[in-house]
Scaffold this active site. Sequence first.
Site, PDB file in Angstrom:
ATOM      1  N   LYS A 271       0.819  -1.212   0.000  1.00 27.42           N
ATOM      2  CA  LYS A 271       0.000   0.000   0.000  1.00 27.42           C
ATOM      3  C   LYS A 271       0.848   1.255   0.000  1.00 27.42           C
ATOM      4  CE  LYS A 271      -1.189   2.174   3.284  1.00 27.42           C
ATOM      5  NZ  LYS A 271      -0.811   3.459   3.952  1.00 27.42           N
ATOM      6  N   ASP A 290      -6.804  -0.488   0.852  1.00 28.23           N
ATOM      7  CA  ASP A 290      -6.820  -0.849   2.262  1.00 28.23           C
ATOM      8  C   ASP A 290      -8.202  -1.383   2.594  1.00 28.23           C
ATOM      9  OD1 ASP A 290      -8.428   1.325   2.187  1.00 28.23           O
ATOM     10  OD2 ASP A 290      -7.233   2.582   3.508  1.00 28.23           O
TER      11      ASP A 290
END
Length: 446
Positions: A271, A290
């Site tokens: 991420k 996420d």
Amino acid sequence: MTLAIPAGFRAIPLSLAQLSLAAVLKCGQSFRWSIFPLQTTGEQAPSDESSPTHEYRLCLRDRVICLRQSREALFYRAVFPSITVEDLEAREAETLAWIKDYFQLDIDLVELYKQWSVADPVFHRLRDRFEGIRMLRQDPFENLISFICSSNNNIARITKMVKSLCLHYSPPLLSLPPPPGSNLPEETYHPFPPPSALASPDVSTRLRALGFGYRADFIQRTAAMLVAAHGTDRNPKTLMEPSEEWLLTFRKMSTADARTELLKFVGVGRKVADCILLMSLDKREVIPVDTHVHQIATKHYGLKGGSKTTNMTPRLYDEVSTKLANVWGEYAGWAHSVLFTADLKSFASYGLPSSPATPSLTPDRASNSPIVADSPLGTPVDELPPSIGKRKRKVNGRLATPSSSFIEVADSLPEAVPPETGGSLAERVKRRRRGMDAISNVQVPG
């Protein structure tokens, strides 16, 4: 109508639909802009967009950029430590070029909004209220370190950390008084520190003392990796160290190759790597994923399965990313940032008729609050430090892996659970239970 240009500023004709500083500089992309409210006249309402309501300042390596904005124009000026009259025009041209590059003004955002609105009914409902949100094109090293700080964190705290790095590891460039009419003190501006300033082994210890936690080691080790591989001889023209210039070459790499290089750094997971790819390395199609983005994909875009407590596995990450990229196309990462911003707590009233001209300039909650607010793109389980990612707790007498919502506030647990000193054992147990209940009931963006 004649354009009123503030004294000392220059103007770029630019509508709010193309760029909204109030949104772009407060939505968790960059964490170093100082924001000052401007004094308004008696006839001018605080939300009057015909005149600037705020000034935004950012310290670069050799100058401080000052920006203001009206409904139809962007006003700018640069302040230098020292400059000759002969150099002024050339330096002003550099400032304009930097602004166009940093905000990527060659890209027609209005046209992108039209395309996304046609392709996506969800985006269509948000487009008018959240206009002018575009991706910044940041310095890759600053972006890298900033998003190492973002792990398991919130915007207000990341901002504090990033500014602390500048204050303690970069010499002051200059000082400026606030805009006229402000009661704030004069502010000293520091550039972002180069890799060599953060590479020394003692940096980690000092950063921990400053409140960086486990991120301190990640920052120091990443900087040390860059210095060891590329050296520290600064380019006199660009004022950049070799490793900073090397990071810029990632812009010419494929997305996969650039991601592979980023994942070699300590503290960088999928991420965080994708945030850097999107925000500084020109990979416009990349969508940082996420648990919160997963929930958006499930609720609004037909992604099947999963729940709020679903762990973000590599397979699920790719499924979410692919699903949303198919909706938004080549600039999918840009579209994602609009939906992400729309869901931040600090933007809850943004764009509404009675809302202020800029989101809240203070954290949603006090800095000692146990609740993580406005988490920029959240934190997947695989990016937490081992002590958190592997932590288990008892639920109804059985060991259980922490849910994603528990993990996202785990960094605040020492503050969230009331101290156990004082009172009877029964009272201490009740206080602990109340603290854990507050944590388990928290809903965190991202």
